[in-house]
Write an enzyme that holds these catalytic residues in place. Structure first.
Site, mmCIF file in Angstrom:
data_model
loop_
_atom_site.group_PDB
_atom_site.id
_atom_site.type_symbol
_atom_site.label_atom_id
_atom_site.label_comp_id
_atom_site.label_asym_id
_atom_site.label_seq_id
_atom_site.Cartn_x
_atom_site.Cartn_y
_atom_site.Cartn_z
ATOM 1 N N LYS A 53 4.442 -0.250 3.816
ATOM 2 C CA LYS A 53 3.316 -1.188 3.709
ATOM 3 C C LYS A 53 3.021 -1.561 2.256
ATOM 4 C CE LYS A 53 0.583 1.823 5.809
ATOM 5 N NZ LYS A 53 1.287 3.132 5.778
ATOM 6 N N HIS A 181 -4.095 12.048 5.017
ATOM 7 C CA HIS A 181 -4.015 11.124 3.881
ATOM 8 C C HIS A 181 -5.297 11.269 3.078
ATOM 9 C CE1 HIS A 181 -3.155 7.839 1.287
ATOM 10 N NE2 HIS A 181 -2.095 7.460 1.970
ATOM 11 N N GLU A 258 4.304 10.549 2.258
ATOM 12 C CA GLU A 258 4.441 9.100 2.498
ATOM 13 C C GLU A 258 3.972 8.307 1.274
ATOM 14 O OE1 GLU A 258 1.815 8.662 5.827
ATOM 15 O OE2 GLU A 258 3.019 9.937 7.121
HETATM 16 C C1 LIG Z 1 -0.630 6.409 6.886
HETATM 17 C C2 LIG Z 1 -0.380 6.025 5.474
HETATM 18 N N1 LIG Z 1 0.616 6.632 4.821
HETATM 19 C C3 LIG Z 1 0.910 6.328 3.539
HETATM 20 C C4 LIG Z 1 0.200 5.350 2.855
HETATM 21 C C5 LIG Z 1 0.579 5.041 1.438
HETATM 22 O O1 LIG Z 1 -0.395 5.462 0.559
HETATM 23 P P1 LIG Z 1 -0.211 5.329 -1.011
HETATM 24 O O2 LIG Z 1 0.238 3.958 -1.301
HETATM 25 O O3 LIG Z 1 -1.538 5.655 -1.560
HETATM 26 O O4 LIG Z 1 0.812 6.346 -1.427
HETATM 27 C C6 LIG Z 1 -0.883 4.704 3.496
HETATM 28 C C7 LIG Z 1 -1.668 3.704 2.795
HETATM 29 O O5 LIG Z 1 -2.477 2.984 3.330
HETATM 30 C C8 LIG Z 1 -1.165 5.047 4.839
HETATM 31 O O6 LIG Z 1 -2.159 4.444 5.514
#
Ligand SMILES: Cc1ncc(COP(=O)(O)O)c(C=O)c1O
Length: 375
Positions: A53, A181, A258
């Site tokens: 994402k 998270h 993640e």
């Molecule tokens: C379920 C989940 N995993 C991982 C991420 C990635 O987080 P970050 O970009 O802070 O590492 C997000 C971000 O919205 C998330 O919702």
């Protein structure tokens, strides 16, 4: 020396803007690789599953596939993007706790069997459409001080985790682990410490109840410096996480993460030009060819604060930057300390790779920046 390399970098930006036009979103594969290596080196026991994402560009995904990373996907489309970049299904986690039935069925067909959940209703759906799934319960954890709060909408109370995993087992699913998270751009490392502690209690309890878990998923949140002069907190945070993992978990437990922002954030630069200029209330306003609806959408969706750099020097004054659309929402920054700019001047932003082009849209017929991937 530093001045020489700064002027070389400026010339390079001018050349690229000339060759490709602006707005231009420049992704450097080498930085994606460097960030992945930095993550692995600091957190040796943790397997990174890149959160697509943050930036789903195929150039980033292919670079990460080649480097052996896993992927966190939030939808059917992201799953397909990871698979078509060459990711193996067993290197993908479907880490959206609420999924349409059709996406669950697609995951089953593709062999993507690892998934998170945080509701009993979701378990019924998973059991029906992907009965071989291995499920991780997502718990609600402290998101104190994180720039983007991610426990408002998701996560079960930790005391409900084990009963839900037992329910999963009754439905024929494999209870595989626990996930959390701490919120994105997490600079309060106590969030990780407390969350790891909560996960360890769940792992211990599951073992006592005769279903040992195999995975703890520590999510994302790893911070990057957005502005020059911001403290780079990753190494400090990673040291604490690594220490807690050693203290709390058996060697045979798999720890995955993640990271999204940490991998793709530093990899991109957005190059824009001034397309218009005005003086309003005694202040210079500069209108750029990208804005809040485009690749600076992180201002809205990611609470991002960017540093705007220019190639011109001169006496600085407080100025306003605005995007190209007709909406007053499209004001990028007020009170920026800038030299006087001319129409055609370049304005650029570094560390803009995450939560930017991913949420950019075409509005007023003005498309987001052209994306160019370089080595
Ligand atoms: C379920 C989940 N995993 C991982 C991420 C990635 O987080 P970050 O970009 O802070 O590492 C997000 C971000 O919205 C998330 O919702």
């Amino acid at each position: 020396m530093a001045r020489q390399s700064a002027s070389r970098a400026a010339q390079n930006l001018r050349n690229l803007a000339q060759r490709h036009g602006t707005p231009l979103f420049l992704i450097r594969r080498s930085v994606v690789r460097e960030q992945l290596n930095r993550f692995r080196k600091a957190l040796r026991r943790v397997e990174p599953f890149y959160a697509i994402k943050a930036n789903p560009h195929p150039g980033i995904l292919k670079t990460l596939v080649a480097a052996g990373a896993g992927f966190d996907v939030a939808s059917k489309a992201e799953m397909e993007a990871a698979l078509s970049a060459g990711a193996a299904p067993e290197r993908i986690i479907f880490a959206n706790t609420i999924k349409p039935a059709e996406a669950i069925a697609t995951a089953a067909r593709e062999g993507v069997l690892l998934t998170t959940f945080d509701s009993e209703y979701e378990l019924y759906k998973i059991a029906e459409h992907s009965p071989k799934s291995r499920v991780l319960v997502r718990i609600k954890v402290p998101n104190i001080g994180s720039v983007v709060e991610l426990s408002l909408k998701f996560g079960v109370d930790p005391s409900d985790a084990v009963p839900l995993l037992i329910k999963a087992r009754r439905l024929g699913l494999t209870p595989a682990g626990v996930s959390f998270h701490v919120g994105s751009q997490c600079t309060h490392m106590e969030n990780y410490v407390e969350s790891l502690e909560m996960a360890a209690i769940i792992v211990r309890d599951a073992k006592l109840k005769q279903f040992p878990l195999e995975i703890v998923d520590i999510g994302g949140g790893f911070p990057i410096p957005h502005l020059d002069g911001d403290e780079d907190q990753f190494d400090k945070t990673a040291r604490v996480i690594a220490r807690e993992i050693e203290r709390l978990f058996d060697r045979n437990l798999r720890i995955i993460a993640e990271p999204g922002r940490f991998i793709s954030g530093p990899s991109a630069t957005l190059v824009m030009r001034v397309i218009g200029k005005a003086i309003r209330e005694n202040k210079h306003w500069y209108y750029l060819d990208d804005g809040v609806y485009g690749d600076l959408s992180g201002i809205m969706f990611d609470h991002a604060k960017y540093q705007f750099n220019v190639l011109r020097s001169g006496r600085r004054q407080l100025s306003t930057l605005a995007g190209p659309t007709c909406d007053s929402l499209d004001i990028i920054a007020r009170g920026e300390d800038l030299p006087e700019l001319e129409i055609g001047d370049i304005v650029y932003v570094n560390n803009v790779g995450a939560y930017s082009s991913a949420s950019a849209t075409t509005f007023n017929g003005i498309a987001p920046a052209k994306i160019v991937v370089v080595q």
